[in-house]
Scaffold this motif. Structure first.
Motif, PDB file in Angstrom:
ATOM      1  N   UNK A   1       0.076  -0.058  -0.332  1.00 21.39           N
ATOM      2  CA  UNK A   1      -1.164   0.167  -1.072  1.00 21.39           C
ATOM      3  C   UNK A   1      -1.598  -1.113  -1.777  1.00 21.39           C
ATOM      4  N   UNK A   2      -0.632  -1.835  -2.355  1.00 24.08           N
ATOM      5  CA  UNK A   2      -0.934  -3.077  -3.064  1.00 24.08           C
ATOM      6  C   UNK A   2      -1.434  -4.164  -2.109  1.00 24.08           C
ATOM      7  N   UNK A   3      -0.760  -4.333  -0.967  1.00 25.95           N
ATOM      8  CA  UNK A   3      -1.054  -5.466  -0.079  1.00 25.95           C
ATOM      9  C   UNK A   3      -2.128  -5.170   0.964  1.00 25.95           C
ATOM     10  N   UNK A   4      -2.265  -3.914   1.367  1.00 25.99           N
ATOM     11  CA  UNK A   4      -3.240  -3.589   2.410  1.00 25.99           C
ATOM     12  C   UNK A   4      -4.300  -2.600   1.936  1.00 25.99           C
ATOM     13  N   UNK A   5      -4.187  -2.143   0.689  1.00 22.28           N
ATOM     14  CA  UNK A   5      -5.184  -1.256   0.129  1.00 22.28           C
ATOM     15  C   UNK A   5      -5.131   0.148   0.713  1.00 22.28           C
ATOM     16  N   UNK A   6      -6.147   0.918   0.366  1.00 21.49           N
ATOM     17  CA  UNK A   6      -6.227   2.298   0.849  1.00 21.49           C
ATOM     18  C   UNK A   6      -6.310   2.335   2.373  1.00 21.49           C
ATOM     19  N   UNK A   7      -7.004   1.345   2.963  1.00 26.41           N
ATOM     20  CA  UNK A   7      -7.185   1.306   4.428  1.00 26.41           C
ATOM     21  C   UNK A   7      -5.831   1.208   5.132  1.00 26.41           C
ATOM     22  N   UNK A   8      -5.007   0.256   4.731  1.00 30.26           N
ATOM     23  CA  UNK A   8      -3.705   0.080   5.377  1.00 30.26           C
ATOM     24  C   UNK A   8      -2.754   1.214   5.080  1.00 30.26           C
ATOM     25  N   UNK A   9      -2.777   1.699   3.841  1.00 33.04           N
ATOM     26  CA  UNK A   9      -1.884   2.793   3.449  1.00 33.04           C
ATOM     27  C   UNK A   9      -2.167   4.053   4.266  1.00 33.04           C
ATOM     28  N   UNK A  10      -3.442   4.416   4.360  1.00 34.90           N
ATOM     29  CA  UNK A  10      -3.824   5.620   5.107  1.00 34.90           C
ATOM     30  C   UNK A  10      -3.478   5.468   6.586  1.00 34.90           C
ATOM     31  N   UNK A  11      -3.724   4.289   7.146  1.00 37.51           N
ATOM     32  CA  UNK A  11      -3.390   4.043   8.567  1.00 37.51           C
ATOM     33  C   UNK A  11      -1.907   4.244   8.817  1.00 37.51           C
ATOM     34  N   UNK A  12      -1.074   3.621   7.982  1.00 41.10           N
ATOM     35  CA  UNK A  12       0.376   3.687   8.185  1.00 41.10           C
ATOM     36  C   UNK A  12       0.908   5.099   8.018  1.00 41.10           C
ATOM     37  N   UNK A  13       0.566   5.740   6.913  1.00 42.24           N
ATOM     38  CA  UNK A  13       1.102   7.076   6.633  1.00 42.24           C
ATOM     39  C   UNK A  13       0.619   8.080   7.677  1.00 42.24           C
ATOM     40  N   UNK A  14      -0.615   7.930   8.135  1.00 42.54           N
ATOM     41  CA  UNK A  14      -1.150   8.846   9.150  1.00 42.54           C
ATOM     42  C   UNK A  14      -0.366   8.740  10.450  1.00 42.54           C
ATOM     43  N   UNK A  15      -0.147   7.510  10.918  1.00 41.27           N
ATOM     44  CA  UNK A  15       0.593   7.323  12.176  1.00 41.27           C
ATOM     45  C   UNK A  15       2.041   7.761  12.002  1.00 41.27           C
ATOM     46  N   UNK A  16       2.624   7.460  10.853  1.00 40.06           N
ATOM     47  CA  UNK A  16       4.006   7.865  10.570  1.00 40.06           C
ATOM     48  C   UNK A  16       4.148   9.383  10.628  1.00 40.06           C
ATOM     49  N   UNK A  17       3.222  10.099  10.001  1.00 39.25           N
ATOM     50  CA  UNK A  17       3.281  11.565   9.994  1.00 39.25           C
ATOM     51  C   UNK A  17       3.014  12.144  11.375  1.00 39.25           C
ATOM     52  N   UNK A  18       2.097  11.542  12.120  1.00 37.68           N
ATOM     53  CA  UNK A  18       1.823  12.003  13.493  1.00 37.68           C
ATOM     54  C   UNK A  18       3.098  11.933  14.329  1.00 37.68           C
TER      55      UNK A  18
ATOM     56  N   UNK B   1       0.987  -1.756  -8.904  1.00 42.93           N
ATOM     57  CA  UNK B   1      -0.167  -0.914  -9.217  1.00 42.93           C
ATOM     58  C   UNK B   1      -1.274  -1.734  -9.889  1.00 42.93           C
ATOM     59  N   UNK B   2      -0.865  -2.649 -10.802  1.00 50.37           N
ATOM     60  CA  UNK B   2      -1.859  -3.467 -11.498  1.00 50.37           C
ATOM     61  C   UNK B   2      -2.581  -4.390 -10.537  1.00 50.37           C
ATOM     62  N   UNK B   3      -1.829  -5.016  -9.610  1.00 51.60           N
ATOM     63  CA  UNK B   3      -2.449  -5.916  -8.632  1.00 51.60           C
ATOM     64  C   UNK B   3      -3.404  -5.147  -7.716  1.00 51.60           C
ATOM     65  N   UNK B   4      -3.016  -3.925  -7.365  1.00 50.62           N
ATOM     66  CA  UNK B   4      -3.868  -3.116  -6.498  1.00 50.62           C
ATOM     67  C   UNK B   4      -5.196  -2.764  -7.171  1.00 50.62           C
ATOM     68  N   UNK B   5      -5.171  -2.507  -8.466  1.00 53.21           N
ATOM     69  CA  UNK B   5      -6.365  -2.050  -9.163  1.00 53.21           C
ATOM     70  C   UNK B   5      -7.218  -3.148  -9.773  1.00 53.21           C
ATOM     71  N   UNK B   6      -6.955  -4.418  -9.433  1.00 51.99           N
ATOM     72  CA  UNK B   6      -7.690  -5.522 -10.056  1.00 51.99           C
ATOM     73  C   UNK B   6      -9.163  -5.561  -9.669  1.00 51.99           C
ATOM     74  N   UNK B   7      -9.508  -5.149  -8.460  1.00 47.44           N
ATOM     75  CA  UNK B   7     -10.899  -5.197  -8.015  1.00 47.44           C
ATOM     76  C   UNK B   7     -11.136  -4.118  -6.961  1.00 47.44           C
ATOM     77  N   UNK B   8     -12.394  -3.876  -6.652  1.00 45.90           N
ATOM     78  CA  UNK B   8     -12.724  -2.905  -5.612  1.00 45.90           C
ATOM     79  C   UNK B   8     -12.214  -3.360  -4.253  1.00 45.90           C
TER      80      UNK B   8
END
Length: 416
Positions: free
Chosen positions: A326-343, A286-293
């Motif tokens: 979320x940490x390694x791919x950010x919001x972009x990667x997280x949303x992509x993965x979870x969206x396809x997984x749920x579909x 979580x800390x690594x994810x929130x280090x910068x925009x």
């Protein structure tokens, strides 16, 4: 058919699909024991191209296109950009995973071999887990030769006991939802054998999932009248399971999966840590994810968490794929993965409900696909299935089954 001519002048006819199937099975086997993975990946890719040349078709639909886009960006492009010492084999398994979902021009029944392989692999894994538990010196001799190297994290015939449990629970799902009519009497002892082995893996999350699968199968594999009666018996069944768990915990302690589930409930009620210190690892993520925009939107880079984590020596993953994504791919990667997984999951559930009244291979396969996706998704909260080649290869096999059944239903509608 492909015709291959040998030295004796005879013609050997080999089915391109069977060749691809066998290569896929070998890849699953080699990834779990950690040997010959480079060769199995290469052979499977070659088999895929042979199959495409043979059929002259590549299956395109919105599901495999979405997965293709996700894997093309994360991890392939992301890993290439963020990792100077780029090693192809680290991400080649994701490329191989795409092969199965793009090569699905076969009938539903052509997948019986893969289901049989998963059942056999689970039984073999269960046997060696029990051998490890009750005849350790004998087990070590086998494990040393099959695994090639030895470490105390190994379990059964896999690189870790977590992986052994994952393979076994997939086998339980296959036995419960893909029952062979000719040998239906064998499914109960086979499932029970896998369950006994699963107890000795000490993996509470996977054990909980396995129990949930059995409860679901208990209500599904019967007619409507029987289902209503079983629904009334549900409280009694839950009480019996909880009572058995408590007695098992008192008799054998917490050195098993059932004992660990009971101990987790006790610790949770006492507001103690139930994450085995993994909350500390996840706090770092979580800390690594929130280090910068930039890191919030696009992450720190695929596979970069292990290079930024030094709290524990032997830990390289977050043990929660969603936080790690979320940490390694950010919001972009997280949303992509979870969206396809749920579909994929919702599409599978829709098909299963639609085919529920059928007594067919399609209904059994899509039921197994739902269970496999649920196993992957739930285990993702406590394990690393997205970063273990065996786990994600088996998950993408479930996506392949989904695409096959969807294609079968679509072709059926066209003929009406």
């Amino acid at each position: 058919m492909l015709s291959l001519k040998n030295a004796a002048g005879q013609y050997i006819k080999a089915d391109a699909w069977n060749f691809f199937n066998v290569c896929w099975m070998l890849t699953l086997l080699s990834s779990s024991i950690g040997r010959y993975m480079n060769y199995s990946y290469a052979i499977t890719l070659i088999a895929f191209f042979i199959y495409i040349i043979r059929t002259r078709k590549i299956n395109f639909n919105y599901i495999n296109m979405l997965w293709g886009i996700f894997i093309g960006i994360f991890p392939l492009l992301d890993y290439l950009v963020h990792t100077p010492e780029f090693i192809l084999v680290d991400i080649l398994g994701y490329v191989v995973s795409l092969c199965g979902i793009f090569a699905v021009h076969e009938s539903v029944r052509r997948y019986d071999g893969l289901i049989l392989f998963i059942k056999f692999r689970a039984l073999m894994e269960a046997f060696f887990v029990l051998l490890q538990q009750f005849a350790y010196p004998v087990y070590v001799k086998f494990a040393w030769r099959i695994l090639g190297t030895w470490n105390y994290d190994a379990g059964g015939m896999a690189l870790s006991i977590s992986l052994s449990a994952y393979i076994i629970v997939f086998g339980i799902g296959a036995f419960l939802f893909c029952r062979n009519r000719k040998h239906s009497f064998l499914y109960l002892p086979a499932t029970l054998f896998c369950f006994i082995a699963l107890i000795y893996t000490d993996k509470r999350t996977i054990m909980f999932v396995a129990l949930a699968l059995c409860m679901i199968a208990y209500f599904i594999n019967c007619n409507k009248k029987t289902r209503i009666r079983r629904l009334f018996l549900l409280p009694v069944l839950v009480i019996c399971i909880v009572g058995f768990g408590i007695l098992f915990y008192r008799a054998f302690g917490n050195e098993n999966a059932i004992g660990r589930i009971i101990e987790t409930l006790i610790d949770f009620s006492g507001q103690k840590d139930i994450t085995n210190n993994r909350s500390e690892i996840q706090a770092v993520a979580w800390r690594l994810w929130g280090e910068s925009n930039s890191s919030k939107w696009f992450g720190i880079g695929w596979g970069e968490f292990k290079h930024n984590f030094t709290l524990f020596k032997n830990t390289s993953q977050v043990h929660n794929i969603y936080i790690q994504l979320l940490c390694e791919t950010g919001i972009a990667g997280f949303v992509c993965f979870v969206s396809v997984q749920l579909v994929c999951l919702l599409s599978s559930l829709h098909l299963f409900i639609r085919l529920f009244g059928e007594d067919s291979s399609r209904r059994n396969l899509i039921g197994f696909s739902v269970t496999g996706q649920l196993i992957f998704g739930i285990y993702g909260f406590t394990g690393n299935p997205l970063y273990d080649s065996t786990c994600y290869l088996m998950y993408f096999m479930m996506i392949t089954i989904l695409i096959v059944v969807r294609r079968s239903c679509r072709l059926e509608r066209r003929h009406l």
